[in-house]
Design a protein around this motif. Structure first.
Motif, PDB file in Angstrom:
ATOM      1  N   ALA A 110      68.737  27.048   5.334  1.00 42.21           N
ATOM      2  CA  ALA A 110      68.908  28.023   6.411  1.00 42.21           C
ATOM      3  C   ALA A 110      67.899  29.155   6.276  1.00 42.21           C
ATOM      4  O   ALA A 110      67.320  29.612   7.274  1.00 42.21           O
ATOM      5  CB  ALA A 110      70.331  28.574   6.393  1.00 42.21           C
ATOM      6  N   ALA A 111      67.680  29.617   5.043  1.00 42.76           N
ATOM      7  CA  ALA A 111      66.717  30.699   4.817  1.00 42.76           C
ATOM      8  C   ALA A 111      65.313  30.289   5.252  1.00 42.76           C
ATOM      9  O   ALA A 111      64.566  31.106   5.815  1.00 42.76           O
ATOM     10  CB  ALA A 111      66.717  31.099   3.340  1.00 42.76           C
ATOM     11  N   MET A 112      64.942  29.029   5.029  1.00 47.18           N
ATOM     12  CA  MET A 112      63.625  28.563   5.455  1.00 47.18           C
ATOM     13  C   MET A 112      63.506  28.547   6.971  1.00 47.18           C
ATOM     14  O   MET A 112      62.522  29.042   7.553  1.00 47.18           O
ATOM     15  CB  MET A 112      63.367  27.163   4.896  1.00 47.18           C
ATOM     16  N   THR A 113      64.512  27.997   7.651  1.00 49.13           N
ATOM     17  CA  THR A 113      64.477  27.944   9.112  1.00 49.13           C
ATOM     18  C   THR A 113      64.424  29.346   9.707  1.00 49.13           C
ATOM     19  O   THR A 113      63.656  29.626  10.643  1.00 49.13           O
ATOM     20  CB  THR A 113      65.713  27.193   9.641  1.00 49.13           C
ATOM     21  N   LEU A 114      65.222  30.254   9.174  1.00 48.00           N
ATOM     22  CA  LEU A 114      65.246  31.630   9.676  1.00 48.00           C
ATOM     23  C   LEU A 114      63.948  32.373   9.356  1.00 48.00           C
ATOM     24  O   LEU A 114      63.454  33.155  10.177  1.00 48.00           O
ATOM     25  CB  LEU A 114      66.449  32.367   9.086  1.00 48.00           C
ATOM     26  N   SER A 115      63.390  32.127   8.174  1.00 52.50           N
ATOM     27  CA  SER A 115      62.126  32.768   7.819  1.00 52.50           C
ATOM     28  C   SER A 115      61.017  32.354   8.779  1.00 52.50           C
ATOM     29  O   SER A 115      60.231  33.193   9.251  1.00 52.50           O
ATOM     30  CB  SER A 115      61.730  32.390   6.385  1.00 52.50           C
ATOM     31  N   ARG A 116      60.955  31.075   9.074  1.00 56.35           N
ATOM     32  CA  ARG A 116      59.922  30.588   9.988  1.00 56.35           C
ATOM     33  C   ARG A 116      60.170  31.027  11.426  1.00 56.35           C
ATOM     34  O   ARG A 116      59.283  30.914  12.267  1.00 56.35           O
ATOM     35  CB  ARG A 116      59.831  29.057   9.904  1.00 56.35           C
ATOM     36  N   SER A 117      61.375  31.536  11.668  1.00 58.18           N
ATOM     37  CA  SER A 117      61.699  32.085  12.989  1.00 58.18           C
ATOM     38  C   SER A 117      61.616  33.614  12.993  1.00 58.18           C
ATOM     39  O   SER A 117      62.150  34.270  13.888  1.00 58.18           O
ATOM     40  CB  SER A 117      63.108  31.634  13.405  1.00 58.18           C
ATOM     41  N   VAL A 118      60.972  34.150  11.959  1.00 53.36           N
ATOM     42  CA  VAL A 118      60.684  35.584  11.846  1.00 53.36           C
ATOM     43  C   VAL A 118      61.969  36.411  11.834  1.00 53.36           C
ATOM     44  O   VAL A 118      62.091  37.425  12.518  1.00 53.36           O
ATOM     45  CB  VAL A 118      59.719  36.074  12.962  1.00 53.36           C
ATOM     46  N   ARG A 119      62.945  35.941  11.046  1.00 53.19           N
ATOM     47  CA  ARG A 119      64.151  36.715  10.798  1.00 53.19           C
ATOM     48  C   ARG A 119      64.147  37.200   9.360  1.00 53.19           C
ATOM     49  O   ARG A 119      63.787  36.446   8.450  1.00 53.19           O
ATOM     50  CB  ARG A 119      65.400  35.867  11.027  1.00 53.19           C
ATOM     51  N   ARG A 120      64.533  38.443   9.165  1.00 53.22           N
ATOM     52  CA  ARG A 120      64.613  38.997   7.815  1.00 53.22           C
ATOM     53  C   ARG A 120      65.945  38.568   7.200  1.00 53.22           C
ATOM     54  O   ARG A 120      67.011  38.801   7.789  1.00 53.22           O
ATOM     55  CB  ARG A 120      64.502  40.518   7.845  1.00 53.22           C
TER      56      ARG A 120
END
Length: 294
Positions: free
Chosen positions: A18-28
């Protein structure tokens, strides 16, 4: 107080995917992981994730954080979470045990479950090696050994010899004091287990209460489980719905009964494997993003 788009509680395959998907979606993202040893620390390796088959849990985490570091959007907080306090703006204050907190718009629970470890001599030494919870996770490493399946469930016991025949042609059932299945085709041992005889975690016999030794090389033992303390507190105090068997109830898209809180991985299902958890983590991340923009 630090502010994040998403706080992920738990740093296993579900949380890190989840952290990878969110990181690539520019979420902190804040990933909060307990400093205690992770539940799968004793596993010989993680399986089912192509490209990382057999790596240790520690190496998996190391590789995941090396990948996440390239994006600079996820931060690791080695801390246990005591509570999630809803804010008036729809976000949450994440309260850390021992003091301190952070603020987040959304929360993903990826805590896993707590296994109820039997108080038996030899169990902990064999657990994760020759006492296994899942044939898909560890059956290959235990193939062609004499297997015992520990279960008090008659239907599961009846299916055991054929269900696990691909890994072993010598499968018997231990009911650990329960009645045997009503099936003459199932070899069942009904005595209570009092100890496990092994050499360095390599099981060689099950000892019963009457002293009988039953030679076995592997036990398939699906332990009872309970929610981690945080999840239990959220169920008691914050309205987090659990299913009757204590797993977190979700809607199929990883949303829980509490708006803004999602759940993924072992805490929502009895089907507990690294690849399933990773897939659920990805589903949860996509749903968080969709809910933000809808």
């Amino acid at each position: 107080m630090q502010h994040y788009d998403v706080a992920i509680i738990g740093g296993g395959p579900a949380g890190l995917t989840a952290a990878m998907t969110l990181s690539r979606s520019v979420r902190r993202v804040a990933v909060l992981e307990s400093p205690a040893e992770p539940r799968n620390a004793g596993s010989h390796g993680i399986h089912g994730i192509v490209g990382m088959d057999g790596v240790s849990p520690a190496e998996y985490r190391g590789r995941a954080w090396a990948d996440l570091a390239r994006y600079g959007m996820a931060e690791l907080h080695e801390a246990s979470v005591a509570d999630l306090v809803p804010g008036r703006d729809g976000g949450f204050e994440v309260v850390v045990e021992g003091g301190g907190s952070l603020w987040t718009r959304r929360v993903l629970l990826a805590t896993g479950m707590t296994d109820v470890i039997p108080d038996l001599e030899g169990f902990e030494e064999c657990w994760g090696r020759t006492i296994i919870h899942c044939p898909f996770c560890s059956g290959w490493e235990n193939r062609e050994r004499a297997w015992g399946v520990v279960t008090a469930e008659a239907e599961f016991a009846r299916k055991a010899p054929t269900a696990f025949a691909a890994w072993s042609d010598d499968v018997i059932v231990f009911t650990d004091g329960a009645a045997p299945p009503d099936d003459p085709g199932v070899e069942a041992v009904t005595g209570r287990i009092r100890a496990l005889r092994h050499t360095g975690g390599d099981l060689h016999a099950v000892e019963l209460d009457d002293g009988t030794l039953v030679e076995r090389g592997t036990l398939l033992w699906q332990l009872d489980q309970r929610p981690v303390p945080l999840v239990a507190r959220l169920a008691e105090n914050r309205g987090l719905a659990l299913r009757e068997n204590c797993y977190v109830k979700t809607d199929g898209s990883c949303r829980t009964s509490v708006p803004g809180i999602y759940a993924a991985g072992d805490l929502i299902t009895e089907t507990q494997g690294a690849v399933e958890s990773a897939a659920a983590g990805s589903t949860a991340a996509f749903q968080i993003i969709e809910d933000e923009t809808s």
